[in-house]
Scaffold this active site. Structure first.
Site, PDB file in Angstrom:
ATOM      1  N   GLY A  18       0.535  -1.130   0.106  1.00 26.87           N
ATOM      2  CA  GLY A  18      -0.174   0.150   0.185  1.00 26.87           C
ATOM      3  C   GLY A  18       1.214   1.224  -0.130  1.00 26.87           C
ATOM      4  O   GLY A  18       0.564   1.984   0.696  1.00 26.87           O
ATOM      5  N   SER A  19       2.025   1.357  -0.370  1.00 30.60           N
ATOM      6  CA  SER A  19       2.653   2.978   0.065  1.00 30.60           C
ATOM      7  C   SER A  19       2.153   3.369  -0.982  1.00 30.60           C
ATOM      8  O   SER A  19       2.421   4.773  -0.958  1.00 30.60           O
ATOM      9  CB  SER A  19       4.232   2.316  -1.073  1.00 30.60           C
ATOM     10  OG  SER A  19       4.396   1.417  -2.009  1.00 30.60           O
ATOM     11  N   ASN A  20       1.261   2.874  -2.415  1.00 30.38           N
ATOM     12  CA  ASN A  20       0.710   3.981  -3.678  1.00 30.38           C
ATOM     13  C   ASN A  20      -0.298   4.716  -2.524  1.00 30.38           C
ATOM     14  O   ASN A  20      -0.379   5.791  -3.019  1.00 30.38           O
ATOM     15  CB  ASN A  20       0.593   3.443  -4.753  1.00 30.38           C
ATOM     16  CG  ASN A  20       1.853   3.394  -5.811  1.00 30.38           C
ATOM     17  OD1 ASN A  20       2.380   3.897  -5.936  1.00 30.38           O
ATOM     18  ND2 ASN A  20       2.393   2.353  -5.821  1.00 30.38           N
ATOM     19  N   ARG A  70     -15.932 -14.516  -8.863  1.00 29.86           N
ATOM     20  CA  ARG A  70     -15.272 -13.496  -9.039  1.00 29.86           C
ATOM     21  C   ARG A  70     -16.512 -11.915  -9.076  1.00 29.86           C
ATOM     22  O   ARG A  70     -15.847 -10.876  -8.362  1.00 29.86           O
ATOM     23  CB  ARG A  70     -14.606 -13.262  -9.957  1.00 29.86           C
ATOM     24  CG  ARG A  70     -13.167 -12.048 -10.389  1.00 29.86           C
ATOM     25  CD  ARG A  70     -13.204 -11.803 -12.196  1.00 29.86           C
ATOM     26  NE  ARG A  70     -11.910 -13.493 -11.781  1.00 29.86           N
ATOM     27  CZ  ARG A  70     -11.054 -12.887 -11.439  1.00 29.86           C
ATOM     28  NH1 ARG A  70     -10.194 -11.655 -10.728  1.00 29.86           N
ATOM     29  NH2 ARG A  70      -9.708 -13.971 -11.597  1.00 29.86           N
ATOM     30  N   MET A  95      -4.073  -6.943  -6.785  1.00 25.20           N
ATOM     31  CA  MET A  95      -3.114  -8.234  -7.055  1.00 25.20           C
ATOM     32  C   MET A  95      -4.837  -8.793  -7.525  1.00 25.20           C
ATOM     33  O   MET A  95      -4.981 -10.335  -7.595  1.00 25.20           O
ATOM     34  CB  MET A  95      -2.692  -8.843  -6.306  1.00 25.20           C
ATOM     35  CG  MET A  95      -1.822  -7.949  -6.728  1.00 25.20           C
ATOM     36  SD  MET A  95      -0.679  -7.562  -7.465  1.00 25.20           S
ATOM     37  CE  MET A  95       0.099  -8.402  -7.938  1.00 25.20           C
ATOM     38  N   LEU A  98     -10.243  -7.827 -12.520  1.00 27.17           N
ATOM     39  CA  LEU A  98     -11.610  -7.156 -12.188  1.00 27.17           C
ATOM     40  C   LEU A  98     -12.677  -7.904 -12.982  1.00 27.17           C
ATOM     41  O   LEU A  98     -12.581  -7.773 -13.936  1.00 27.17           O
ATOM     42  CB  LEU A  98     -11.583  -5.718 -11.818  1.00 27.17           C
ATOM     43  CG  LEU A  98     -11.238  -4.713 -11.275  1.00 27.17           C
ATOM     44  CD1 LEU A  98     -10.861  -3.608 -11.628  1.00 27.17           C
ATOM     45  CD2 LEU A  98     -11.545  -5.032 -10.042  1.00 27.17           C
ATOM     46  N   HIS A 114       0.957   0.828 -12.846  1.00 29.36           N
ATOM     47  CA  HIS A 114       1.644  -0.003 -13.824  1.00 29.36           C
ATOM     48  C   HIS A 114       2.992   0.114 -13.485  1.00 29.36           C
ATOM     49  O   HIS A 114       3.394   0.451 -14.294  1.00 29.36           O
ATOM     50  CB  HIS A 114       1.451  -0.571 -14.412  1.00 29.36           C
ATOM     51  CG  HIS A 114       2.366  -2.141 -15.111  1.00 29.36           C
ATOM     52  ND1 HIS A 114       1.260  -3.242 -14.893  1.00 29.36           N
ATOM     53  CD2 HIS A 114       2.472  -2.072 -16.668  1.00 29.36           C
ATOM     54  CE1 HIS A 114       2.276  -3.711 -14.867  1.00 29.36           C
ATOM     55  NE2 HIS A 114       2.708  -2.679 -16.289  1.00 29.36           N
ATOM     56  N   GLU A 147     -11.439  -3.609 -19.877  1.00 29.10           N
ATOM     57  CA  GLU A 147     -11.349  -4.935 -19.348  1.00 29.10           C
ATOM     58  C   GLU A 147      -9.995  -6.070 -19.585  1.00 29.10           C
ATOM     59  O   GLU A 147      -9.723  -6.974 -19.231  1.00 29.10           O
ATOM     60  CB  GLU A 147     -12.182  -5.856 -20.544  1.00 29.10           C
ATOM     61  CG  GLU A 147     -13.800  -5.259 -19.453  1.00 29.10           C
ATOM     62  CD  GLU A 147     -14.089  -3.885 -20.459  1.00 29.10           C
ATOM     63  OE1 GLU A 147     -13.236  -3.626 -21.370  1.00 29.10           O
ATOM     64  OE2 GLU A 147     -15.634  -3.442 -20.108  1.00 29.10           O
ATOM     65  N   ASP A 150      -3.860  -4.210 -18.388  1.00 29.52           N
ATOM     66  CA  ASP A 150      -3.136  -2.931 -18.326  1.00 29.52           C
ATOM     67  C   ASP A 150      -2.969  -2.453 -19.486  1.00 29.52           C
ATOM     68  O   ASP A 150      -1.982  -2.193 -20.594  1.00 29.52           O
ATOM     69  CB  ASP A 150      -1.180  -3.655 -17.727  1.00 29.52           C
ATOM     70  CG  ASP A 150      -1.270  -4.015 -16.692  1.00 29.52           C
ATOM     71  OD1 ASP A 150      -1.616  -3.602 -15.602  1.00 29.52           O
ATOM     72  OD2 ASP A 150      -0.567  -5.115 -16.819  1.00 29.52           O
TER      73      ASP A 150
END
Ligand code: GRF
Length: 193
Positions: A18-20, A70, A95, A98, A114, A147, A150
């Site tokens: 969680g650094s971002n 999911r 990670m 979606l 990314h 969808e 990246d």
């Protein structure tokens, strides 16, 4: 007195360090930041990043995804985001892929960071792959989530040189420093559009 414009409400999805997320929360603490962090969601209930969010008084929704479909899991995340009146979703080391339904619900309002200069080096292990390919430059990209993995509109990029003697760890560290500046700035630009 002129009215202060309402800040955009952000939900951040994490799975780990969680650094971002921390960089976004810190940026949101600046008075001129156009967004506020309204909810942090984690699919890993003991994700290290959650302690930072708690220390900053940010509401959390944590739910282990194990054993859930999911789409079913994503529907619960979607519900939590809507309850918190979130307007934009920022993925920060989340990670999990979606579901298409979730992406559709938030189209144009989900972003990701990314660790590579997209469209090059989509996927995992970017730092090692960049080194193996003998690249001289590397970096990070903030993009709209679609969808496809990246993929999606590139909002901002930061470049770092690959230095002699770099290993994946040193390169990752140097890229991460740039990520922490890039993500808050790119998100601010998006919500100001
Ligand atoms: C970062 O390198 C980010 O670019 C990638 O996953 C990593 C997450 O790190 N998507 P952190 O959890 O934000 O520290």
């Amino acid at each position: 007195m002129p009215e202060t414009p309402a800040k955009a409400r952000i939900g951040i999805l994490i799975s780990g360090r969680g650094s971002n997320m921390a960089a976004l929360i810190e940026a949101a603490g600046q008075p001129d930041c156009p967004y506020e962090v309204s909810l942090v969601v984690s699919n890993v209930p003991d994700a290290p990043g959650l302690a930072f969010a708690a220390a900053h008084g940010i509401p959390q929704f944590t739910l282990a995804h194990k054993g859930m479909k999911r789409a079913e899991f994503d529907a619960l995340v979607d519900h939590a985001l809507r309850e918190a009146r979130v307007e934009y979703v920022a993925l920060a080391g989340y990670m999990r892929l979606l579901s298409p339904g979730f992406v559709e619900q938030w189209r144009g309002r989900i972003v990701n960071i990314h660790p590579a200069l997209l469209p090059a080096y989509k996927g995992l292990d970017t730092h090692q792959r960049v080194l193996d390919a003998g690249e001289t430059r590397h970096g990070a990209t903030v993009h709209i989530v679609t969808e496809a993995l990246d993929d999606g509109e590139i909002l901002a990029q930061a470049e770092v040189p690959v230095l002699e003697g770099d290993d994946a760890e040193s390169l990752a560290r140097r890229v991460l420093i740039e990520e922490h500046k890039l993500y808050p700035a790119a998100l601010a630009d998006l919500v100001r559009r």
